[in-house]
Design a protein around this motif. Structure first.
Motif, mmCIF file in Angstrom:
data_model
loop_
_atom_site.group_PDB
_atom_site.id
_atom_site.type_symbol
_atom_site.label_atom_id
_atom_site.label_comp_id
_atom_site.label_asym_id
_atom_site.label_seq_id
_atom_site.Cartn_x
_atom_site.Cartn_y
_atom_site.Cartn_z
ATOM 1 N N PHE A 171 0.820 -1.213 0.000
ATOM 2 C CA PHE A 171 0.000 0.000 0.000
ATOM 3 C C PHE A 171 0.852 1.261 0.000
ATOM 4 O O PHE A 171 0.532 2.245 -0.670
ATOM 5 N N VAL A 172 1.937 1.230 0.774
ATOM 6 C CA VAL A 172 2.802 2.411 0.869
ATOM 7 C C VAL A 172 3.447 2.715 -0.476
ATOM 8 O O VAL A 172 3.444 3.854 -0.946
ATOM 9 N N VAL A 173 4.004 1.698 -1.112
ATOM 10 C CA VAL A 173 4.629 1.901 -2.424
ATOM 11 C C VAL A 173 3.576 2.255 -3.464
ATOM 12 O O VAL A 173 3.796 3.104 -4.334
ATOM 13 N N GLY A 174 2.412 1.627 -3.346
ATOM 14 C CA GLY A 174 1.342 1.871 -4.309
ATOM 15 C C GLY A 174 0.897 3.314 -4.356
ATOM 16 O O GLY A 174 0.520 3.823 -5.418
ATOM 17 N N ALA A 175 0.940 4.001 -3.215
ATOM 18 C CA ALA A 175 0.524 5.409 -3.178
ATOM 19 C C ALA A 175 1.417 6.274 -4.058
ATOM 20 O O ALA A 175 0.951 7.224 -4.702
ATOM 21 N N SER A 176 2.710 5.965 -4.121
ATOM 22 C CA SER A 176 3.628 6.744 -4.955
ATOM 23 C C SER A 176 3.348 6.530 -6.438
ATOM 24 O O SER A 176 3.321 7.488 -7.228
ATOM 25 N N PHE A 177 3.128 5.289 -6.835
ATOM 26 C CA PHE A 177 2.860 5.033 -8.251
ATOM 27 C C PHE A 177 1.463 5.486 -8.657
ATOM 28 O O PHE A 177 1.217 5.790 -9.829
ATOM 29 N N ARG A 178 0.554 5.531 -7.702
ATOM 30 C CA ARG A 178 -0.767 6.100 -7.989
ATOM 31 C C ARG A 178 -0.630 7.571 -8.370
ATOM 32 O O ARG A 178 -1.282 8.064 -9.303
ATOM 33 N N SER A 179 0.223 8.296 -7.639
ATOM 34 C CA SER A 179 0.420 9.708 -7.954
ATOM 35 C C SER A 179 1.063 9.886 -9.330
ATOM 36 O O SER A 179 0.831 10.890 -10.016
ATOM 37 N N LEU A 180 1.855 8.907 -9.759
ATOM 38 C CA LEU A 180 2.452 8.966 -11.087
ATOM 39 C C LEU A 180 1.370 8.932 -12.157
ATOM 40 O O LEU A 180 1.410 9.705 -13.140
ATOM 41 N N LEU A 181 0.379 8.070 -11.970
ATOM 42 C CA LEU A 181 -0.713 7.973 -12.936
ATOM 43 C C LEU A 181 -1.601 9.203 -12.906
ATOM 44 O O LEU A 181 -2.130 9.632 -13.939
ATOM 45 N N ILE A 182 -1.774 9.766 -11.717
ATOM 46 C CA ILE A 182 -2.551 11.011 -11.613
ATOM 47 C C ILE A 182 -1.847 12.143 -12.361
ATOM 48 O O ILE A 182 -2.481 12.938 -13.075
ATOM 49 N N GLU A 183 -0.538 12.216 -12.199
ATOM 50 C CA GLU A 183 0.225 13.261 -12.885
ATOM 51 C C GLU A 183 0.190 13.071 -14.397
ATOM 52 O O GLU A 183 0.195 14.050 -15.152
ATOM 53 N N ARG A 184 0.138 11.831 -14.849
ATOM 54 C CA ARG A 184 0.008 11.608 -16.289
ATOM 55 C C ARG A 184 -1.342 12.115 -16.770
ATOM 56 O O ARG A 184 -1.440 12.757 -17.834
ATOM 57 N N ASP A 231 -5.443 5.772 -12.424
ATOM 58 C CA ASP A 231 -5.059 5.586 -11.034
ATOM 59 C C ASP A 231 -6.066 4.724 -10.289
ATOM 60 O O ASP A 231 -5.704 3.942 -9.402
ATOM 61 N N ALA A 232 -7.342 4.836 -10.648
ATOM 62 C CA ALA A 232 -8.375 4.017 -10.000
ATOM 63 C C ALA A 232 -8.162 2.543 -10.319
ATOM 64 O O ALA A 232 -8.316 1.669 -9.451
ATOM 65 N N GLN A 233 -7.812 2.254 -11.562
ATOM 66 C CA GLN A 233 -7.543 0.868 -11.953
ATOM 67 C C GLN A 233 -6.330 0.322 -11.208
ATOM 68 O O GLN A 233 -6.343 -0.811 -10.726
ATOM 69 N N ALA A 234 -5.292 1.140 -11.093
ATOM 70 C CA ALA A 234 -4.094 0.724 -10.358
ATOM 71 C C ALA A 234 -4.418 0.468 -8.893
ATOM 72 O O ALA A 234 -3.954 -0.518 -8.314
ATOM 73 N N GLN A 291 -3.184 14.454 -15.461
ATOM 74 C CA GLN A 291 -3.257 15.914 -15.358
ATOM 75 C C GLN A 291 -2.293 16.622 -16.302
ATOM 76 O O GLN A 291 -2.306 17.846 -16.404
ATOM 77 N N GLY A 292 -1.430 15.891 -16.960
ATOM 78 C CA GLY A 292 -0.476 16.487 -17.887
ATOM 79 C C GLY A 292 0.831 16.903 -17.250
ATOM 80 O O GLY A 292 1.745 17.378 -17.947
ATOM 81 N N THR A 293 0.946 16.723 -15.930
ATOM 82 C CA THR A 293 2.184 17.112 -15.241
ATOM 83 C C THR A 293 3.362 16.292 -15.725
ATOM 84 O O THR A 293 4.474 16.803 -15.894
ATOM 85 N N LEU A 294 3.132 15.019 -15.962
ATOM 86 C CA LEU A 294 4.210 14.136 -16.397
ATOM 87 C C LEU A 294 4.750 14.562 -17.758
ATOM 88 O O LEU A 294 5.968 14.549 -17.997
ATOM 89 N N ASP A 295 3.864 14.968 -18.667
ATOM 90 C CA ASP A 295 4.308 15.409 -19.985
ATOM 91 C C ASP A 295 5.147 16.679 -19.889
ATOM 92 O O ASP A 295 6.145 16.835 -20.611
ATOM 93 N N ARG A 296 4.770 17.596 -18.989
ATOM 94 C CA ARG A 296 5.547 18.821 -18.814
ATOM 95 C C ARG A 296 6.928 18.524 -18.245
ATOM 96 O O ARG A 296 7.916 19.162 -18.621
ATOM 97 N N MET A 297 6.999 17.529 -17.324
ATOM 98 C CA MET A 297 8.297 17.146 -16.764
ATOM 99 C C MET A 297 9.185 16.529 -17.840
ATOM 100 O O MET A 297 10.379 16.818 -17.924
ATOM 101 N N ARG A 298 8.596 15.711 -18.682
ATOM 102 C CA ARG A 298 9.370 15.035 -19.724
ATOM 103 C C ARG A 298 9.816 16.004 -20.809
ATOM 104 O O ARG A 298 10.780 15.735 -21.533
#
Length: 392
Positions: free
Chosen positions: A211-224, A304-307, A226-233
């Motif tokens: 669960f602890v690790v899952g919360a971090s990767f959930r935020s990764l999918l949320i950022e994707r 993120d919901a699926q994850a 929201q477009g945040t991940l694309d701006r970082m890349r």
């Protein structure tokens, strides 16, 4: 690449701390659950009862003396049942059938050999299905071996001093073949006792690591989303940096979680999980496997919901079949075999083994190796998934 990685990791850590998910999921809930399970279900595990076969092919005074001393032992009172068996083959058959948990075998001519100063060796048969009986049998045989060595040295010293063999033999027979009383210097049950607070503490630590690790990767999918991940890349950073940053923070918080759960179990219940180096290394391997499996889920999930849903299912299935919620020995044989495919089973088995035996790092080399293999396989599959999906 190191500076962007540290920046992303620091941002993720601040976010997790600020929204309280790190505190709640990593510390409060696992410690509370482990404490509740420990209070409600704590106690010695497994029930302290053992049946040991006793094979006397010698018929001399030494085996008879051992039997008397074992049955009179206060440490074994109400715990050990001796069952006489006619031979080694019958003992092995009873062991395979589960009628006994271990067997002690005195070979023919054992008493005469000891009395003549030639020593002797007692056989012991054990079964992986009855570790407690094996602990008792080995404790008794270890003590017998000490007495045999002492008696052998005494007889040889007497003969070397020129005392006639007939007088030595008469002395041995007059004083009994076993010599000093067969006292067990340490409690033979010490290696078989595992408090259930340790079992459920280890189980909660293994469960909430996902669960602890899952919360971090959930935020990764949320950022994707929201477009945040694309701006970082779009910036001057490697495409893997956001993923690695999330993984580093998730792994670090999961390590904090399992170590805090471990420490709370020791402080609250006064129980030991075993050798600290071995425990820490095993927990490290489990968190590594949990991180890799969670990363694999994130690499294949579309939202993120699926994850969240998949991680929750995997976590609880692994916890149930892996012994984090229900002791493995309470599961049917088929489910115990299925449990070997979960990291939780290897972690829980390794931790309870450390707590029960007091052994060191070498005793959990196999569980650590399996967990690392699981982590490596999941990491490779996750990398392939990210290349096709999130990084594609």
């Amino acid at each position: 690449m190191l500076r962007p990685l540290l920046t992303v990791s620091a941002l993720e850590f601040r976010t997790r701390v600020r929204d309280r998910t790190a505190l709640v999921i990593a510390i409060i809930v696992p410690v509370a659950m482990a404490t509740l399970f420990g209070v409600a279900l704590g106690g010695d595990d497994p029930p302290l009862r053992a049946t040991v076969g006793f094979v006397d092919l010698d018929g001399g005074e030494f085996p008879a003396g051992v039997r008397r001393e074992v049955m009179a032992s206060t440490e074994l009172d109400g715990v050990l049942t001796l069952r006489d068996l006619p031979g080694r083959e019958q003992a092995q058959t009873a062991l395979d059938a589960g009628d006994i948990g271990a067997a002690i075998v005195f070979p023919k001519g054992f008493s005469a050999s000891v009395g003549a100063g030639e020593g002797g060796q007692v056989g012991v048969l054990t079964s992986a299905d009855s570790p407690l009986a094996g602990v008792v049998a080995n404790a008794v045989v270890d003590r017998i071996s000490s007495l045999v060595r002492a008696r052998t040295l005494a007889v040889r010293a007497s003969l070397d001093a020129g005392i006639p063999a007939a007088e030595v033999k008469e002395f041995v027979e007059r004083n009994g073949a076993t010599g000093p009383a067969l006292t067990l210097e340490n409690d033979p049950m010490a290696g078989g006792k595992v408090d259930l607070s340790v079992y459920y503490g280890a189980g909660m630590a293994a469960l909430f690591a996902f669960f602890v690790v899952g919360a971090s990767f959930r935020s990764l999918l949320i950022e994707r989303k929201q477009g945040t991940l694309d701006r970082m890349r779009a910036g001057p950073i490697h495409a893997w940096v956001p993923i690695a940053g999330k993984a580093v923070v998730g792994f670090a918080l999961a390590m904090v979680s399992v170590c805090v759960t471990w420490a709370s179990s020791v402080l609250i219940f006064g129980s030991t999980w075993g050798d600290p180096v071995a425990v820490f290394t095993l927990l490290l391997a489990h968190v590594l496997a949990a991180t890799a499996i969670t990363m694999l889920v994130a690499s294949r999930a579309r939202t993120d919901a699926q994850a969240d849903g998949v991680i929750m299912v995997i976590s609880f299935v692994a916890a149930f079949f892996g012994g984090s919620l229900v002791p493995l020995y309470n599961l049917p044989d088929l489910l115990q075999k299925i449990a070997l495919f979960t990291p939780n089973a290897w972690t829980t088995t390794g931790l309870t083994g450390l707590a029960g035996s007091g052994a060191g790092l070498a005793s959990v080399a196999a569980p650590i190796g399996v967990l690392c293999a699981i982590a490596l396989a999941a990491f490779c599959l996750a990398a392939m998934g990210f290349r096709k999906g999130l990084l594609g």
